[in-house]
Enzyme design. Structure first.
Site, PDB file in Angstrom:
ATOM      1  N   ASP A  82     -15.400  -1.036  34.072  1.00  0.00           N
ATOM      2  CA  ASP A  82     -14.034  -1.675  34.278  1.00  0.00           C
ATOM      3  C   ASP A  82     -13.920  -2.405  32.984  1.00  0.00           C
ATOM      4  OD1 ASP A  82     -11.331  -1.977  35.003  1.00  0.00           O
ATOM      5  OD2 ASP A  82     -11.910  -3.627  36.318  1.00  0.00           O
ATOM      6  N   GLU A 134      -7.357   1.982  27.042  1.00  0.00           N
ATOM      7  CA  GLU A 134      -6.300   1.117  27.344  1.00  0.00           C
ATOM      8  C   GLU A 134      -5.579   0.879  25.988  1.00  0.00           C
ATOM      9  OE1 GLU A 134      -6.891  -2.439  29.734  1.00  0.00           O
ATOM     10  OE2 GLU A 134      -5.425  -3.414  28.600  1.00  0.00           O
ATOM     11  N   HIS A 180      -3.137  -8.150  36.399  1.00  0.00           N
ATOM     12  CA  HIS A 180      -4.222  -8.785  37.344  1.00  0.00           C
ATOM     13  C   HIS A 180      -4.045  -9.948  38.076  1.00  0.00           C
ATOM     14  CE1 HIS A 180      -6.754  -6.526  34.039  1.00  0.00           C
ATOM     15  NE2 HIS A 180      -6.678  -5.676  35.075  1.00  0.00           N
ATOM     16  N   HIS A 208      -3.003  -0.492  36.351  1.00  0.00           N
ATOM     17  CA  HIS A 208      -4.081  -1.886  36.436  1.00  0.00           C
ATOM     18  C   HIS A 208      -3.258  -2.819  37.429  1.00  0.00           C
ATOM     19  CE1 HIS A 208      -7.624  -1.495  34.010  1.00  0.00           C
ATOM     20  NE2 HIS A 208      -7.182  -0.231  33.794  1.00  0.00           N
ATOM     21  N   VAL A 231      -7.519  -1.652  42.393  1.00  0.00           N
ATOM     22  CA  VAL A 231      -7.191  -3.001  43.252  1.00  0.00           C
ATOM     23  C   VAL A 231      -8.585  -3.724  43.274  1.00  0.00           C
ATOM     24  CG1 VAL A 231      -6.841  -3.475  45.551  1.00  0.00           C
ATOM     25  CG2 VAL A 231      -5.607  -1.447  44.572  1.00  0.00           C
ATOM     26  N   THR A 233      -8.116  -7.857  43.583  1.00  0.00           N
ATOM     27  CA  THR A 233      -7.836  -9.310  44.032  1.00  0.00           C
ATOM     28  C   THR A 233      -7.457  -9.104  45.746  1.00  0.00           C
ATOM     29  OG1 THR A 233      -6.719  -9.899  42.020  1.00  0.00           O
ATOM     30  CG2 THR A 233      -6.354 -11.090  43.658  1.00  0.00           C
TER      31      THR A 233
HETATM   32  P1  13P Z   1      -6.107  -6.579  40.709  1.00  0.00           P
HETATM   33  O1  13P Z   1      -6.941  -7.426  40.769  1.00  0.00           O
HETATM   34  O2  13P Z   1      -4.802  -7.311  40.576  1.00  0.00           O
HETATM   35  O3  13P Z   1      -5.845  -5.895  41.906  1.00  0.00           O
HETATM   36  O4  13P Z   1      -6.256  -5.807  39.350  1.00  0.00           O
HETATM   37  C1  13P Z   1      -7.528  -5.114  39.383  1.00  0.00           C
HETATM   38  C2  13P Z   1      -7.749  -4.312  38.116  1.00  0.00           C
HETATM   39  O5  13P Z   1      -6.619  -3.721  37.492  1.00  0.00           O
HETATM   40  C3  13P Z   1      -9.062  -4.212  37.740  1.00  0.00           C
HETATM   41  O6  13P Z   1      -9.086  -3.512  36.595  1.00  0.00           O
END
Ligand code: 13P
Length: 284
Positions: A82, A134, A180, A208, A231, A233
């Site tokens: 990622d 990206e 994020h 994202h 996902v 967080t």
């Molecule tokens: P979140 O932590 O907001 O779910 O985003 C995750 C993400 O986009 C990882 O690249």
């Protein structure tokens, strides 16, 4: 089943208008919870691993855990870097056994982003590994990357289309208004940008910052052309809140399994609910 490239399921996602979840893996409990949820719903999925998570878990453990999940579940699972920041880290992951990488060149100029992403695509495709690129800058905080709202910039559709044509990425993350981390209010997602780009290129758009996005907005994004949603967080919050509750309720707890078992269960529920919204149930 061995780990697979995202091309094992993203073309179907694009054609049949569903999205495959990238659930970030931060430790063994994340991996187990994500795999259990996906197995119950017979869904393909992507383990997202940030450079920070890689540092925390170690690359050998990361690959071994993901391989064990794929073998034990029989599901098509991609192990995906990622927000890879350099060509070198992408190659290091591929050598270690990753089946997919993201190269995030969004902090470079548009032309440099194209040039650097092309190099990663050439090397990764030669090894059967899929690549996410990206464009535009996604706001919020992830690991050591922090982008305030002022510096988050939306992707320009014409640039996104050219970026795809020149790089040949397998999916494309474009900044469309998500961030994020959790949102103070509701995100303002620019569905028109998703639609314009998605209708002009054959690969899916990646959303994202999937945590905290209202269900209806997730569904509308998928209808507009999103085929991969990240996902992280929400799982972190579910795990930590559960641990906090268990420890607050009983100060004598010292066996980590006493709080990690319920914490893992909480993450299973988060992942199951996302898979149902994404429409990837029974697509394995
Ligand atoms: P979140 O932590 O907001 O779910 O985003 C995750 C993400 O986009 C990882 O690249």
């Amino acid at each position: 089943m061995p780990l697979v490239s995202m091309n094992e399921f993203l073309p179907q996602a694009k054609a049949n208008k569903f999205a495959v979840g990238q659930f970030n893996m931060n430790n063994l409990e994340f991996a187990q919870a994500i795999t259990e949820a996906a197995k119950e719903l017979n869904s393909p999925f992507i383990f997202g691993v940030s450079e920070g998570a890689l540092k925390y878990m170690g690359i050998e453990y990361t690959v071994a855990i993901a391989e064990a999940a794929a073998k034990q579940s029989g599901l098509p699972i991609a192990l995906h870097l990622d927000h890879g920041s350099t060509f070198e880290v992408a190659m290091k992951c591929i050598r270690a056994g990753f089946s997919s990488v993201m190269f995030d060149g969004s902090h470079h100029s548009f032309e440099d982003n194209i040039r650097l992403t092309k190099e990663v695509v050439k090397a990764a495709h030669a090894m059967g590994v899929s690549v996410e690129g990206e464009l535009g800058t996604i706001g919020g905080v992830e690991d050591d990357i922090s982008v305030d709202a002022e510096h988050a910039s939306l992707a320009k559709p014409e640039e996104a289309i050219r970026f795809y044509e020149e790089t040949g990425v397998d999916c494309l993350a474009i900044a469309v208004g998500t961030a994020h981390g959790m949102y103070a209010g509701e995100p303002n997602i620019h569905f028109d940008i998703i639609e314009k780009v998605a209708s002009a290129i054959p690969v899916p758009i990646v959303l994202h910052g999937g945590s905290g996005v209202p269900d209806e907005m997730l569904r509308n994004s998928i209808a507009a052309g999103v085929g991969k949603i990240n996902v992280n967080t929400e799982n972190q919050v579910a795990l930590t809140q559960t641990i906090r509750d268990v420890l607050n309720a009983d100060a004598k707890v010292y066996d980590p399994r006493k709080y990690l078992v319920p914490a893992r269960k909480a993450m299973v529920e988060v992942v199951k609910s996302k898979i149902k919204i994404f429409g990837s149930e029974n697509q394995a």
